[in-house]
Design a protein around this motif. Structure first.
Motif, short mmCIF file in Angstrom:
data_model
loop_
_atom_site.label_atom_id
_atom_site.label_comp_id
_atom_site.label_asym_id
_atom_site.label_seq_id
_atom_site.Cartn_x
_atom_site.Cartn_y
_atom_site.Cartn_z
N SER A 268 1.50 -1.27 0.41
CA SER A 268 -0.17 -0.20 0.41
C SER A 268 1.03 1.46 -0.16
CB SER A 268 -1.39 0.19 1.32
OG SER A 268 -1.24 1.10 1.45
N LYS A 269 2.15 1.01 0.86
CA LYS A 269 2.67 2.42 1.18
C LYS A 269 3.25 2.69 -0.68
CE LYS A 269 4.54 1.62 5.57
NZ LYS A 269 6.39 1.93 6.31
N LYS A 271 2.38 1.38 -3.82
CA LYS A 271 1.47 2.58 -4.40
C LYS A 271 0.77 3.84 -4.00
CE LYS A 271 -3.67 0.74 -6.16
NZ LYS A 271 -4.46 -0.56 -5.62
N TRP A 272 1.20 3.94 -2.86
CA TRP A 272 0.25 5.76 -2.33
C TRP A 272 1.28 6.54 -3.34
CZ3 TRP A 272 -4.08 5.71 -5.08
CH2 TRP A 272 -4.41 4.98 -4.28
N SER A 273 2.89 5.87 -2.71
CA SER A 273 3.93 6.44 -2.98
C SER A 273 3.76 7.91 -3.85
CB SER A 273 5.30 6.50 -2.99
OG SER A 273 6.24 6.52 -4.21
N HIS A 274 4.40 8.82 -3.50
CA HIS A 274 4.25 10.20 -4.75
C HIS A 274 4.53 10.06 -5.93
CE1 HIS A 274 7.32 12.10 -2.71
NE2 HIS A 274 7.68 13.12 -4.11
N GLN A 277 2.83 6.28 -7.55
CA GLN A 277 1.14 6.75 -7.83
C GLN A 277 0.99 6.82 -9.67
OE1 GLN A 277 -0.07 9.54 -5.12
NE2 GLN A 277 -1.81 9.25 -5.30
N GLY A 278 -0.08 5.53 -9.31
CA GLY A 278 -0.81 5.89 -10.85
C GLY A 278 0.21 4.79 -11.45
N GLU A 282 -4.37 -3.18 -8.54
CA GLU A 282 -4.60 -4.23 -7.75
C GLU A 282 -3.47 -5.43 -8.46
OE1 GLU A 282 -5.80 -4.69 -5.28
OE2 GLU A 282 -6.60 -2.25 -5.88
N GLU A 360 13.49 6.96 -2.55
CA GLU A 360 11.19 6.76 -2.04
C GLU A 360 11.19 6.48 -0.50
OE1 GLU A 360 9.80 8.67 -3.07
OE2 GLU A 360 7.40 8.00 -1.90
#
Lengths: 565, 565
Positions: A268-269, A271-274, A277-278, A282, A360
């Motif tokens: 999850s980290k 996936k949402w790291s800037h 992201q995107g 899934e 990151e």
């Protein structure tokens, strides 16, 4: 790949000297019957003519380098020596030969066969792992003609493929470069069981680092490698399958009770790291379950195959989540394997992703994570990857390496060059198939810069070439091709590996590792233009002026004079 | 070639039934360690996750027919059954595996390995020697996932080359035609010792008549053939070498005291006969001495290699002189072998010469003397000889046959299709690499004219296709490709060869001869356009409508949805 290498457990390459017993061939199917029937019919005809003990000299050589190259690695010698050191017919074998020959053959022949061994045979050979060239004998086998012919077929069988695959291996190493790890993965596609075992042995000799073949590891002490396949990944359905979720930290100081949750948190980290992201949505859950299970089994050796579903959208993010969770517990993941798709593109994208993770999340060296690639690789695809640019650290090569797909056979031949001290020649309409007569000595002449310049064959009793002394080297069949050479170093190529009697001196059989070192060192000392993949310069092979004259005298003597009508 | 054929001495293909012991693999190097290391790392990971006994189904199949053809012969099954019937780790093997895995692996795993055998594995397979097509499973292997994966690598190794060389043999037979004798001569160029032994076995299976390989003759009862080489010819110097010159007539009624003189008289008669005069001058005396010696040793089996010096000016006249002398004593020579030059031209000239002898000297059938040809023959050269016209009766084929030079590997794969009754699919960017999920049943549907029309795969529990009932056959991946078929005969392809328990019924393992007969019969019943060498029509392979729908449902379910950016 586990970073494990295995010392030889059972030494398939025992050192031998004149006082030790030489074990039989690695493959117990290599017996005196592993031969063509005509060796036995000829043996009978020689025996019937009272000719079987006439002293013959045969040369084993090839006429053309394989794979469009200008060099060949000589391999398979040890197995030949193991065969002749134990060459003896069993009663059952003799019974089978008797049943295979005409009933008119006399009993005395089978009594003779019963007594046959190789104590009266001598084998001179280029040391195994040497760089070798066309027409120069790799082996010279002397002895009673009937016996020497009986070893012809097994010798050719043991040398041809061994030399071919060692050469193929060296060529793959040349293209891949010294810094890459090369893994032989060909067992499943090899031409039979010891096509596979031989491939592993001789690929290692030619410069590969390891094999996937467990039996080859056991027999020869070659490092073995392997992790998991696609089936492992698709055998998992969901994370619920993982029952035992705890993992102790590497130093044993603590235990993570729910490694699965730790991985999910990391996923999850990521996936949402800037920075990321995107890039993916899934990931495939069965794949994640497989990676976690593999990591729980091998926390120190986590290497994941990432292309079962989708490399960039599933495999890589799943791998990174597991690797980061392992990192929390003090373990360092080994890396990933790619087995399909555009390996150049995917390896570069993967490397970028790893570097992003390093940046990151501040995990040192994560960007240097190992990338292994496999999937129908060969010389051409390695070369194309180099040209395109890639981030692969290790290559797994199977089919094209072990079956020598680009050229599946080497054409070594075994030709009579002398009998009863009389030189013999085999003529042919095709000049390249005319044999070079006489019992010969062979030398490699080195130049000032340390490179080999030319190989030269001379008659047995000619004085050897001398350092700093000018010698004329002639093309064996082309009148106008000749050159003077002043060698800075002279190396005699053929050494005695089987003296034919227990008191003769013979070369020891080196270990596989020593042979491999010799091979790598010999390849390194070649002039680069002989080695290049495209349009290499042919290395020169020559005969002495005296031998040249004798070849052509004998040729004219044997050939019938034509009549044009 | 001696016209001798040998019945099996030691039957390498013993019939097996549920009460008999199945011997181990022919090559004793085929053990549970002849595998990739990753099978063991996966086994450990499965064991560690408590998943090792989950029931898995794997399909073994290939994706593409070899050699640009549209059919493949399935071979190697018996060796696979021999392996699993004796699949058991020795203490030494377990010790080696332990030394090859990380030290962190738990002891319990090695206890588990110690108990592993294949009593819980089932093998369904197409009978060995069958004609087979891409994507249709050759074998379906069911059992505990860890155990089934341990046999993956050896199964692929044993099937891939066997099927490839059997197919290559069948293709050579197809081009040569039924009436020609085909001899496998490849041992010296094969990829290792059992590359040679396997080649002999599977070439025979695919339709060859005999081999030169003595050990293959002993192991499998294949007829073996052979006479002499060029070395035999050049080992002789002159007629003076022949000490024992007498030869008894075939019926024992008289003895020719000087067979050499008889031959010389014939040579002179041939030379000066008005039909031949001027065609040749002096023949090579050492060749003549070699031929005479060979005839004295094998008066009933005289076959001479005639191209050591010059076929038409020396070899053929020398051969004819010896054959005519033998004829005087009641013996019938077998013929000659050509091993170089223009085989079409030389065979025709030779035939003319033989016919002239028949006419000139009134020797019945001399014109029909056997002509064998060898020298780097393959499908293309056989085809070219056919087009040119030739007089060859028997072909000796080596390198191109045994190394499968035109395509050195068959790409059989082993894919998980079901686990715990859940169908699994392996996706790929390349549609041809997507696996067909589910435990399946496979049928061959025959048309009115007796030809096979299509193979169809269905789910395990679907009703089988019925004779005279229309069934929809769909291409597994291409939506628009489908056809209704009304079969006149339905054959279920996969039969149980290893029931996994001692009380299960299993197919008996047929003898090599029976497998060969099946292979020849299956090839004959194929529609001719599938078999032709150039641009053959692809044979159709299909799935049922129900299986089609399920494949595509699962595919969509597993594949991540892309995002174009």
């Amino acid at each position: 790949m586990e970073e494990k290498s295995n010392g030889p457990k059972e030494d398939g390459n025992r050192r031998t000297n004149n006082n030790t017993v030489i074990p039989g061939p690695t493959n117990p199917m290599v017996t005196p019957l592993l031969s063509d029937l005509y060796q036995f019919t000829m043996a009978y005809a020689y025996w019937k003519a009272g000719k079987h003990n006439e002293r013959a000299v045969f040369d084993l050589y090839f006429r053309k380098n394989p794979f469009g190259g200008e060099y060949t690695i000589f391999a398979g010698l040890e197995e030949c020596i193991r065969l002749i050191a134990n060459f003896k017919f069993t009663a059952e074998e003799i019974a089978f030969i008797r049943s295979s020959l005409p009933k008119t053959c006399e009993d005395g022949f089978y009594d003779y066969l019963r007594g046959v061994d190789c104590s009266d045979v001598k084998v001179y050979a280029v040391p195994e792992g040497s760089v070798a060239f066309p027409k120069v004998p790799l082996m010279r086998v002397e002895g009673p003609i009937a016996v020497v012919q009986l070893v012809e077929t097994p010798f050719l069988n043991l040398i041809n493929y061994a030399s071919l695959v060692a050469t193929n291996s060296a060529r793959h190493r040349f293209v891949a470069g010294k810094s890459k790890v090369l893994l032989e993965f060909g067992l499943r596609r090899a031409q039979g069981p010891d096509g596979g075992i031989g491939a592993s042995k001789y690929s290692y000799m030619g410069g590969f680092d390891a094999t996937s073949n467990v039996e080859a590891g056991r027999l020869f002490g070659i490092p073995i490698k392997g992790t998991h396949s696609h089936a492992f990944v698709s055998s998992f359905m969901s994370l619920d399958e993982i029952m035992e979720k705890s993992l102790q930290s590497r130093d044993g100081s603590s235990t993570c009770e729910d490694f699965v949750s730790l991985v999910q948190t990391w996923l999850s980290k990521i996936k949402w790291s800037h920075l990321i992201q995107g890039i993916f949505g899934e990931t495939n859950e069965s794949e994640l379950a497989a990676f976690i299970s593999y990591a729980l089994a091998f926390p120190n050796d986590f290497l994941a195959l990432v292309d079962t579903y989708d490399v960039m959208r599933s495999g890589i993010p799943n791998f990174c989540a597991v690797a980061l969770a392992l990192n929390d517990l003090g373990y360092k993941a080994l890396g990933i394997r790619l087995d399909s798709g555009d390996l150049a593109y995917l390896s570069c994208e993967t490397r970028k992703f790893f570097r992003t993770i390093e940046k990151e999340f501040g995990v040192p060296d994560f960007g240097k994570m190992g990338i292994t690639a496999s999937n129908d690789l060969n010389e051409e695809t390695l070369d194309a990857l180099n040209k395109q640019g890639h981030e692969v650290d290790a290559f797994g090569i199977g089919t094209y390496l072990v079956t020598c797909y680009a050229q599946a056979a080497l054409g070594c031949v075994f030709k009579l060059v002398e009998i009863n001290n009389q030189p013999r020649i085999k003529l042919s309409e095709d000049v390249s198939k005319v044999s070079i007569p006489c019992k010969k000595r062979c030398y490699r002449l080195y130049g000032k810069e340390g490179y080999p310049l030319v190989d030269i064959m001379t008659g047995e009793n000619e004085p050897p070439p001398k350092v700093a002394e000018r010698i004329l080297c002639r093309h064996p069949f082309s009148e106008s091709k000749r050159a003077y050479v002043v060698p800075q170093r002279v190396e005699e190529l053929l050494k005695c590996f089987w003296p034919g009697s227990s008191d003769g001196a013979r070369e020891e059989l080196p270990s596989l590792k020593e042979i491999r070192d010799r091979c790598i060192q010999q390849l390194e000392q070649m002039r680069p233009d002989h080695m290049r993949r495209l349009n290499p310069t042919p290395y020169k092979v020559s005969v002495s002026a005296k031998l040249y004259d004798f070849i052509h005298f004998l040729w004219l003597n044997e050939a019938p004079v034509g009549e044009l009508q």
